[in-house]
Design a protein around this motif. Structure first.
Motif, mmCIF file in Angstrom:
data_model
loop_
_atom_site.group_PDB
_atom_site.id
_atom_site.type_symbol
_atom_site.label_atom_id
_atom_site.label_comp_id
_atom_site.label_asym_id
_atom_site.label_seq_id
_atom_site.Cartn_x
_atom_site.Cartn_y
_atom_site.Cartn_z
ATOM 1 N N ALA A 40 0.831 -1.212 0.000
ATOM 2 C CA ALA A 40 0.000 0.000 0.000
ATOM 3 C C ALA A 40 0.861 1.256 0.000
ATOM 4 O O ALA A 40 2.036 1.221 0.361
ATOM 5 C CB ALA A 40 -0.921 0.003 1.210
ATOM 6 N N ALA A 41 0.247 2.370 -0.403
ATOM 7 C CA ALA A 41 0.992 3.628 -0.475
ATOM 8 C C ALA A 41 0.104 4.823 -0.158
ATOM 9 O O ALA A 41 -1.103 4.798 -0.402
ATOM 10 C CB ALA A 41 1.600 3.802 -1.862
ATOM 11 N N ILE A 42 0.745 5.845 0.388
ATOM 12 C CA ILE A 42 0.168 7.180 0.483
ATOM 13 C C ILE A 42 0.788 7.943 -0.675
ATOM 14 O O ILE A 42 2.002 8.163 -0.705
ATOM 15 C CB ILE A 42 0.514 7.857 1.826
ATOM 16 N N ASP A 43 -0.013 8.304 -1.654
ATOM 17 C CA ASP A 43 0.509 8.952 -2.851
ATOM 18 C C ASP A 43 1.196 10.266 -2.508
ATOM 19 O O ASP A 43 0.753 10.994 -1.601
ATOM 20 C CB ASP A 43 -0.610 9.212 -3.853
ATOM 21 N N PRO A 44 2.257 10.606 -3.229
ATOM 22 C CA PRO A 44 2.936 11.876 -2.994
ATOM 23 C C PRO A 44 1.974 13.053 -3.140
ATOM 24 O O PRO A 44 1.141 13.090 -4.046
ATOM 25 C CB PRO A 44 4.023 11.901 -4.073
ATOM 26 N N HIS A 45 2.096 13.985 -2.205
ATOM 27 C CA HIS A 45 1.240 15.168 -2.162
ATOM 28 C C HIS A 45 2.002 16.257 -1.417
ATOM 29 O O HIS A 45 3.069 16.005 -0.869
ATOM 30 C CB HIS A 45 -0.085 14.847 -1.459
ATOM 31 N N GLU A 46 1.441 17.446 -1.378
ATOM 32 C CA GLU A 46 2.094 18.532 -0.648
ATOM 33 C C GLU A 46 1.062 19.348 0.114
ATOM 34 O O GLU A 46 -0.135 19.293 -0.178
ATOM 35 C CB GLU A 46 2.890 19.429 -1.593
ATOM 36 N N HIS A 47 1.567 20.060 1.097
ATOM 37 C CA HIS A 47 0.754 20.986 1.882
ATOM 38 C C HIS A 47 1.461 22.335 1.804
ATOM 39 O O HIS A 47 2.486 22.540 2.470
ATOM 40 C CB HIS A 47 0.647 20.533 3.342
ATOM 41 N N ALA A 48 0.939 23.240 0.998
ATOM 42 C CA ALA A 48 1.616 24.513 0.767
ATOM 43 C C ALA A 48 1.701 25.362 2.035
ATOM 44 O O ALA A 48 2.679 26.075 2.235
ATOM 45 C CB ALA A 48 0.908 25.290 -0.341
ATOM 46 N N GLY A 49 0.711 25.252 2.894
ATOM 47 C CA GLY A 49 0.667 26.132 4.052
ATOM 48 C C GLY A 49 0.915 25.456 5.382
ATOM 49 O O GLY A 49 0.645 26.052 6.426
ATOM 50 N N ALA A 50 1.405 24.214 5.369
ATOM 51 C CA ALA A 50 1.577 23.508 6.637
ATOM 52 C C ALA A 50 2.778 22.570 6.586
ATOM 53 O O ALA A 50 3.135 22.051 5.528
ATOM 54 C CB ALA A 50 0.318 22.713 6.982
ATOM 55 N N THR A 51 3.374 22.346 7.735
ATOM 56 C CA THR A 51 4.433 21.360 7.901
ATOM 57 C C THR A 51 3.773 20.030 8.239
ATOM 58 O O THR A 51 2.778 19.992 8.966
ATOM 59 C CB THR A 51 5.382 21.787 9.042
ATOM 60 N N ASN A 52 4.334 18.927 7.713
ATOM 61 C CA ASN A 52 3.795 17.596 7.961
ATOM 62 C C ASN A 52 4.919 16.718 8.499
ATOM 63 O O ASN A 52 5.970 16.615 7.867
ATOM 64 C CB ASN A 52 3.234 17.021 6.655
ATOM 65 N N VAL A 53 4.699 16.113 9.653
ATOM 66 C CA VAL A 53 5.709 15.259 10.269
ATOM 67 C C VAL A 53 5.178 13.836 10.333
ATOM 68 O O VAL A 53 4.101 13.599 10.881
ATOM 69 C CB VAL A 53 6.079 15.747 11.689
ATOM 70 N N PHE A 54 5.933 12.892 9.736
ATOM 71 C CA PHE A 54 5.617 11.468 9.839
ATOM 72 C C PHE A 54 6.347 10.893 11.049
ATOM 73 O O PHE A 54 7.544 11.136 11.222
ATOM 74 C CB PHE A 54 6.103 10.694 8.611
ATOM 75 N N HIS A 55 5.631 10.116 11.849
ATOM 76 C CA HIS A 55 6.230 9.327 12.925
ATOM 77 C C HIS A 55 5.954 7.862 12.594
ATOM 78 O O HIS A 55 4.797 7.431 12.671
ATOM 79 C CB HIS A 55 5.603 9.660 14.284
ATOM 80 N N VAL A 56 6.975 7.122 12.206
ATOM 81 C CA VAL A 56 6.814 5.701 11.910
ATOM 82 C C VAL A 56 6.810 4.981 13.262
ATOM 83 O O VAL A 56 7.801 5.021 13.988
ATOM 84 C CB VAL A 56 7.937 5.183 10.998
ATOM 85 N N VAL A 57 5.676 4.359 13.585
ATOM 86 C CA VAL A 57 5.524 3.756 14.912
ATOM 87 C C VAL A 57 5.541 2.236 14.896
ATOM 88 O O VAL A 57 5.731 1.615 15.946
ATOM 89 C CB VAL A 57 4.251 4.276 15.628
ATOM 90 N N ASP A 58 5.372 1.635 13.721
ATOM 91 C CA ASP A 58 5.411 0.172 13.630
ATOM 92 C C ASP A 58 5.762 -0.225 12.204
ATOM 93 O O ASP A 58 5.181 0.302 11.247
ATOM 94 C CB ASP A 58 4.063 -0.427 14.035
ATOM 95 N N GLY A 59 6.709 -1.129 12.060
ATOM 96 C CA GLY A 59 7.065 -1.626 10.744
ATOM 97 C C GLY A 59 8.065 -0.739 10.033
ATOM 98 O O GLY A 59 8.786 0.044 10.640
ATOM 99 N N THR A 60 8.063 -0.865 8.703
ATOM 100 C CA THR A 60 9.018 -0.156 7.850
ATOM 101 C C THR A 60 8.279 0.439 6.664
ATOM 102 O O THR A 60 7.457 -0.238 6.042
ATOM 103 C CB THR A 60 10.099 -1.133 7.349
ATOM 104 N N VAL A 61 8.570 1.707 6.357
ATOM 105 C CA VAL A 61 8.001 2.368 5.180
ATOM 106 C C VAL A 61 9.118 2.997 4.369
ATOM 107 O O VAL A 61 10.169 3.357 4.906
ATOM 108 C CB VAL A 61 6.950 3.446 5.539
ATOM 109 N N THR A 62 8.878 3.115 3.091
ATOM 110 C CA THR A 62 9.768 3.881 2.226
ATOM 111 C C THR A 62 9.123 5.237 2.048
ATOM 112 O O THR A 62 8.000 5.340 1.549
ATOM 113 C CB THR A 62 9.961 3.176 0.865
#
Length: 106
Positions: A40-62
């Protein structure tokens, strides 16, 4: 009172599927959880007016960001600045879970 918002989330995706849920929504931040089934994937996207922080909490993602890629294994944190194109995919055979914090809200 349940303080751990992630523990209460129902995150059990099928292979190829993404399950997401809002964990916290306030006037200045949105925190979502994403469970990525194998492939599965979260398609690439952007947020022009906000910062987005990913916290990987389980497993492995690219994680992809502005054309770069890195494999992140829990625990891991990825900062996506405003306007950066970012996404994530699960190339493993187990479920991967990450949270995404978006602030300030656009």
């Amino acid at each position: 009172m349940e303080l751990d918002l992630l523990a209460a989330a129902d995150l059990d995706p099928a292979p190829g599927a993404v399950v997401d849920t809002e964990l916290a929504v306030t006037d200045d931040v949105l925190v979502k959880a994403f469970a990525l089934g194998p492939g599965a994937a979260i398609d690439p996207h952007e947020h022009a007016g906000a910062t987005n922080v990913f916290h990987v909490v389980d497993g492995t993602v690219t994680v992809t960001r502005d054309g770069d890629e890195a494999t992140i294994t829990a625990p891991g944190v990825v900062l996506n600045e405003r306007g950066q194109l970012h996404g994530a995919r699960n190339e493993t055979d187990t479920v991967a879970v990450l949270t995404a914090s978006l602030c300030p809200l656009p």
